[in-house]
Design a protein around this motif. Structure first.
Motif, PDB file in Angstrom:
ATOM      1  N   LEU A 167       0.789  -1.227   0.000  1.00 49.13           N
ATOM      2  CA  LEU A 167       0.000   0.000   0.000  1.00 49.13           C
ATOM      3  C   LEU A 167       0.819   1.274   0.000  1.00 49.13           C
ATOM      4  N   VAL A 168       2.068   1.196   0.421  1.00 51.78           N
ATOM      5  CA  VAL A 168       2.823   2.411   0.722  1.00 51.78           C
ATOM      6  C   VAL A 168       3.084   3.284  -0.505  1.00 51.78           C
ATOM      7  N   ASP A 169       3.044   2.724  -1.700  1.00 50.57           N
ATOM      8  CA  ASP A 169       3.321   3.513  -2.917  1.00 50.57           C
ATOM      9  C   ASP A 169       2.438   4.746  -3.024  1.00 50.57           C
ATOM     10  N   ALA A 170       1.228   4.701  -2.509  1.00 50.71           N
ATOM     11  CA  ALA A 170       0.261   5.787  -2.689  1.00 50.71           C
ATOM     12  C   ALA A 170       0.412   6.899  -1.654  1.00 50.71           C
ATOM     13  N   PHE A 171       1.450   6.839  -0.806  1.00 51.88           N
ATOM     14  CA  PHE A 171       1.559   7.786   0.298  1.00 51.88           C
ATOM     15  C   PHE A 171       2.861   8.565   0.233  1.00 51.88           C
ATOM     16  N   ASP A 172       2.843   9.720   0.898  1.00 55.68           N
ATOM     17  CA  ASP A 172       4.018  10.587   0.946  1.00 55.68           C
ATOM     18  C   ASP A 172       4.985  10.185   2.048  1.00 55.68           C
ATOM     19  N   ALA A 173       4.490   9.482   3.050  1.00 54.87           N
ATOM     20  CA  ALA A 173       5.335   9.026   4.162  1.00 54.87           C
ATOM     21  C   ALA A 173       4.616   7.892   4.868  1.00 54.87           C
ATOM     22  N   ALA A 174       5.380   7.117   5.617  1.00 50.66           N
ATOM     23  CA  ALA A 174       4.808   6.041   6.439  1.00 50.66           C
ATOM     24  C   ALA A 174       5.229   6.253   7.885  1.00 50.66           C
ATOM     25  N   VAL A 175       4.299   5.965   8.791  1.00 51.03           N
ATOM     26  CA  VAL A 175       4.571   6.028  10.227  1.00 51.03           C
ATOM     27  C   VAL A 175       4.413   4.621  10.781  1.00 51.03           C
ATOM     28  N   VAL A 176       5.461   4.075  11.386  1.00 49.17           N
ATOM     29  CA  VAL A 176       5.396   2.752  11.996  1.00 49.17           C
ATOM     30  C   VAL A 176       5.169   2.937  13.487  1.00 49.17           C
ATOM     31  N   ARG A 177       4.043   2.490  13.972  1.00 47.67           N
ATOM     32  CA  ARG A 177       3.744   2.680  15.380  1.00 47.67           C
ATOM     33  C   ARG A 177       3.593   1.330  16.080  1.00 47.67           C
ATOM     34  N   ASN A 178       2.461   1.073  16.731  1.00 49.75           N
ATOM     35  CA  ASN A 178       2.327  -0.130  17.561  1.00 49.75           C
ATOM     36  C   ASN A 178       2.017  -1.344  16.698  1.00 49.75           C
ATOM     37  N   SER A 179       3.052  -1.773  15.969  1.00 48.69           N
ATOM     38  CA  SER A 179       2.869  -2.844  14.992  1.00 48.69           C
ATOM     39  C   SER A 179       3.293  -4.207  15.513  1.00 48.69           C
ATOM     40  N   GLY A 180       3.667  -4.301  16.802  1.00 50.29           N
ATOM     41  CA  GLY A 180       4.043  -5.585  17.375  1.00 50.29           C
ATOM     42  C   GLY A 180       5.456  -5.999  16.993  1.00 50.29           C
ATOM     43  N   LEU A 186       4.802  15.562  17.853  1.00 47.39           N
ATOM     44  CA  LEU A 186       4.808  14.566  16.788  1.00 47.39           C
ATOM     45  C   LEU A 186       4.352  15.175  15.468  1.00 47.39           C
ATOM     46  N   THR A 187       3.340  16.033  15.509  1.00 49.16           N
ATOM     47  CA  THR A 187       2.859  16.682  14.293  1.00 49.16           C
ATOM     48  C   THR A 187       3.955  17.527  13.664  1.00 49.16           C
ATOM     49  N   ARG A 188       4.662  18.294  14.486  1.00 48.74           N
ATOM     50  CA  ARG A 188       5.769  19.105  13.959  1.00 48.74           C
ATOM     51  C   ARG A 188       6.864  18.224  13.364  1.00 48.74           C
ATOM     52  N   ALA A 189       7.141  17.102  14.031  1.00 42.99           N
ATOM     53  CA  ALA A 189       8.181  16.199  13.544  1.00 42.99           C
ATOM     54  C   ALA A 189       7.801  15.603  12.190  1.00 42.99           C
ATOM     55  N   LEU A 190       6.541  15.224  12.034  1.00 42.62           N
ATOM     56  CA  LEU A 190       6.113  14.659  10.754  1.00 42.62           C
ATOM     57  C   LEU A 190       6.155  15.708   9.651  1.00 42.62           C
ATOM     58  N   ARG A 191       5.833  16.942   9.979  1.00 41.06           N
ATOM     59  CA  ARG A 191       5.933  18.001   8.971  1.00 41.06           C
ATOM     60  C   ARG A 191       7.391  18.215   8.548  1.00 41.06           C
ATOM     61  N   ARG A 192       8.308  18.162   9.518  1.00 39.54           N
ATOM     62  CA  ARG A 192       9.722  18.288   9.172  1.00 39.54           C
ATOM     63  C   ARG A 192      10.152  17.156   8.248  1.00 39.54           C
ATOM     64  N   LEU A 193       9.679  15.951   8.568  1.00 39.91           N
ATOM     65  CA  LEU A 193      10.034  14.798   7.736  1.00 39.91           C
ATOM     66  C   LEU A 193       9.508  14.970   6.317  1.00 39.91           C
ATOM     67  N   LEU A 194       8.260  15.418   6.189  1.00 43.64           N
ATOM     68  CA  LEU A 194       7.652  15.584   4.869  1.00 43.64           C
ATOM     69  C   LEU A 194       8.278  16.726   4.085  1.00 43.64           C
ATOM     70  N   ASP A 195       8.791  17.737   4.801  1.00 43.33           N
ATOM     71  CA  ASP A 195       9.398  18.890   4.128  1.00 43.33           C
ATOM     72  C   ASP A 195      10.862  18.656   3.773  1.00 43.33           C
ATOM     73  N   ALA A 196      11.475  17.626   4.357  1.00 42.67           N
ATOM     74  CA  ALA A 196      12.892  17.369   4.099  1.00 42.67           C
ATOM     75  C   ALA A 196      13.088  16.900   2.658  1.00 42.67           C
ATOM     76  N   PRO A 197      14.229  17.211   2.059  1.00 43.55           N
ATOM     77  CA  PRO A 197      14.502  16.720   0.688  1.00 43.55           C
ATOM     78  C   PRO A 197      14.450  15.188   0.649  1.00 43.55           C
ATOM     79  N   ARG A 198      13.808  14.668  -0.378  1.00 48.14           N
ATOM     80  CA  ARG A 198      13.693  13.212  -0.510  1.00 48.14           C
ATOM     81  C   ARG A 198      14.764  12.702  -1.449  1.00 48.14           C
ATOM     82  N   PRO A 199      15.376  11.557  -1.102  1.00 46.63           N
ATOM     83  CA  PRO A 199      16.354  10.959  -2.028  1.00 46.63           C
ATOM     84  C   PRO A 199      15.665  10.458  -3.286  1.00 46.63           C
TER      85      PRO A 199
END
Length: 288
Positions: A52-65, A269-282
């Motif tokens: 599924l990840v192809d359709a998204f700008d970023a992924a967040v891995v949280r309580n995935s076991g 966390l919201t600010r951190a995700l915005r920083r991640l999304l705004d960072a240059p992507r390889p």
């Protein structure tokens, strides 16, 4: 004039994961309900993330076991996001629990303040003498495979394991403390006053020495984007020893915070995700 497209975030979690003494799903329901105010967000099970990840700008891995339960799917997810250049939170370069428990051996060998850890029978003499020892898998998580054995059985526990088991003395500690960081910013600390009730947590105000202890491990790990939980125990001498550095999908115990504390964490966390999304992507690995 049309509104700019909101960032699309894939939130990877296992809402049905049966954690002992905790309800992981409550934490992710809370976080996603708040993050939806800022991002177009969808939840998925870790087994579905690579597809599924192809359709998204970023992924967040949280309580995935624990990854041990879906190793192939996790490896496929890592390969996919790396190939596409999709940023992941937490960043996938962690040196601690994200990569197994080797770091406990390495930090022990360096003389760092961690619970002393070895993996070979011939190294048992390097551990402090104790009546009981903790034995756990090198690639374990969430106490999977953890056993407490008497001193007389430790050597036979390691026979034929080829370094796949770790051994630590069972420390008679006063309490455990967890320090929570978003990126490199300290957020809060919680502790268990009763060592026998690990997840009955209360707010803890760390000293300057406590924070310096926790920050050293966060800096050592070198993650720019991610949530890290530094778990420590208060040793009999009064100092702190690292128990583990959780840098993949640390449970946050947000239910132990008041509303103001939860609001502050969600804002960080919201600010951190915005920083991640705004960072240059390889560039994606499959393109020139």
């Amino acid at each position: 004039m049309p509104s700019p497209r909101r960032p699309r975030v894939l939130y990877v979690t296992d809402l049905a994961y049966p954690a002992r003494g905790r309800r992981y799903c409550d934490e992710d329901i809370l976080l996603t309900s708040r993050l939806r105010a800022h991002f177009d967000l969808a939840l998925c099970h870790p087994r579905d993330a690579a597809a599924l990840v192809d359709a998204f700008d970023a992924a967040v891995v949280r309580n995935s076991g624990p990854v041990l339960g879906y190793r192939e799917a996790y490896d496929a997810f890592r390969e996919r996001v790396t190939a596409l250049g999709i940023p992941v939170y937490n960043q996938l370069t962690g040196r601690a629990d994200m990569a197994g428990k080797q770091y406990l051996l390495d930090l022990t060998a360096q003389g760092r303040p961690v619970i002393p850890t070895v993996a070979r029978a011939e190294d048992l003499h390097l551990l402090p003498e104790a009546a009981e020892y903790v034995v756990k898998p090198r690639l374990g998580a969430d106490s999977m495979g953890l056993r407490v054995v008497p001193a007389g059985r430790v050597r036979e526990e390691l026979d034929g394991t080829d370094g796949e088991l770790l051994v630590q003395p069972r420390v008679d500690f006063a309490h455990e403390i967890s320090f929570y960081f978003v990126d490199h910013g300290f957020q809060y600390a919680l502790y268990a006053p009763d060592p026998g009730r690990r997840w009955r947590l209360e707010r803890y105000e760390p000293t300057a020495e406590d924070l310096a202890f926790a920050r050293w491990f966060v800096e050592w790990n070198g993650i720019d984007h991610g949530i890290q939980r530094v778990d420590a125990c208060r040793a009999p001498g009064g100092g702190l020893l690292l128990v583990e550095l959780e840098d993949l999908n640390p449970y946050l115990s947000l239910d132990a915070l008041d509303d103001e504390g939860r609001d502050a964490f969600v804002a960080a966390l919201t600010r951190a995700l915005r920083r991640l999304l705004d960072a240059p992507r390889p560039l994606p690995a499959d393109r020139p």
